[in-house]
Scaffold this active site. Sequence first.
Site, PDB file in Angstrom:
ATOM      1  N   PHE A 126      -0.189   1.030   2.508  1.00 38.41           N
ATOM      2  CA  PHE A 126      -1.378   1.126   1.673  1.00 38.41           C
ATOM      3  C   PHE A 126      -2.428   0.185   2.273  1.00 38.41           C
ATOM      4  CE2 PHE A 126      -3.954   0.135  -2.097  1.00 38.41           C
ATOM      5  CZ  PHE A 126      -4.201   1.422  -2.560  1.00 38.41           C
ATOM      6  N   ASP A 195       6.986  -4.402  -0.299  1.00 36.26           N
ATOM      7  CA  ASP A 195       6.070  -3.944  -1.334  1.00 36.26           C
ATOM      8  C   ASP A 195       6.786  -2.849  -2.124  1.00 36.26           C
ATOM      9  OD1 ASP A 195       4.132  -2.532  -2.810  1.00 36.26           O
ATOM     10  OD2 ASP A 195       2.547  -3.034  -1.396  1.00 36.26           O
ATOM     11  N   TYR A 220       1.767  -1.148 -13.193  1.00 37.29           N
ATOM     12  CA  TYR A 220       1.053  -0.098 -13.932  1.00 37.29           C
ATOM     13  C   TYR A 220       1.453   1.311 -13.526  1.00 37.29           C
ATOM     14  CZ  TYR A 220      -1.928  -0.971  -9.816  1.00 37.29           C
ATOM     15  OH  TYR A 220      -2.385  -1.198  -8.537  1.00 37.29           O
ATOM     16  N   ARG A 382      -0.561  15.052  -4.634  1.00 39.97           N
ATOM     17  CA  ARG A 382       0.543  14.163  -4.982  1.00 39.97           C
ATOM     18  C   ARG A 382       0.962  14.399  -6.428  1.00 39.97           C
ATOM     19  NH1 ARG A 382       0.159   8.063  -4.009  1.00 39.97           N
ATOM     20  NH2 ARG A 382      -1.112   8.283  -5.887  1.00 39.97           N
TER      21      ARG A 382
END
Length: 409
Positions: A126, A195, A220, A382
């Site tokens: 990312f 991560d 989240y 996605r």
Amino acid sequence: MSELAMRAEKLDAADELRGKRDGFVLDEVVYLDGNSLGALPAVVPGRVEDVVRRQWGELRIRSWEESGWWTAPERIGDRIAPLVGAAPGQVVVGDSTSVNVFKALVGAVRLAGEDRDEILVDATTFPTDGYIAESAARMTGRILRPVTPAQVPGALSGRTAAVLLNHVDYRTGRLHDLPALTAAVHEAGALAVWDLCHSAGALPVGLDEHGVDLAVGCTYKYLNGGPGSPAYLYVRRELQDRFDSPLPGWNSHAEPFGMRPAYEPASGAPRGRVGTPDILSMLALEAALEVWDGVPVEAVRAKSLALTDFFLQCVAEYVPEGRAECLTPVAHAERGSQIALRCSPKLSTSFEQGGAPIAGEVMKRLIERGVVGDFRAPDVLRFGFTPLYVGFADVERAARVLAETLSLT
């Protein structure tokens, strides 16, 4: 009713996690974007109201002690710990994922020693992780080498200080081999930083079992903590007394209220704290984590694989050949809890509008029909599968609507 729809009904009836859906605020929409923002757990609004009206409104400053505000980062960290395979006392909640990546990576480099002058970073990561790694390398005087996870074993050397890797690729949903890669990093004498943003709450991680040194993750997505909910930092117990955070805030001081000019780090997980905790979002997260009570991560993983298997079967059955290509590995050992589909270039005439990405226009039409996922430009759709509230009927409906949408050419 189609054969696949009938099968979905049977699978939902046999689903041991089906009752968990009632613990979320949901409507008739098929929500397959929990890999970006998890649904709202039903207990959260009432808890947040209590935090605001009673704890803040009535108790005010007393709540730091009487409502447990001060100990929230470690207490909530211990709630997250079993979901990532960690014993208590190794996870602290607070700050953003980006800030925790910085703390973890710089801390890992400092643990590795001055004679190691290279950092390896996942080249497919990312973007923020890459940005942070570049800054960390500049700050510590190290060389940064981007490599793919598959290239890591061959790229390791006696010069390697630390390796920053993503457990699941955010675009394709590919699950990387955390045990094998961590072992390879350790064999080279370096430290492994993982991560977990796209794996925690979706599959077993096994941080303690596999000897991971440091790890970070957001809350989240599959943990359903809410938009902007605080991230977490894991520091393996054996490293905690040597972990040298590059952000030594007053909250991580051994005597935070001593107001001493010299910094002395706290012991244990609190060493990963920085500044004053974001209490409102932190306690919303604590409430959200209650949906995990009594839920084994292994059961979540089993359902995740069953859901994604079924989705791929429905896509193969419903979607016209050549309209979408699956980018997510079919092998269970290489699959996270999302499916990424690449739209065929042949769809561009029908779906590109005003230069907009193909996938963006397709997803817009899916959302209009009650199927919510997201996309990555220019052509990747996605779909995230959160086993606590996604059912097999949702999966069948999503694939059917996708097929109907892609057939509009």
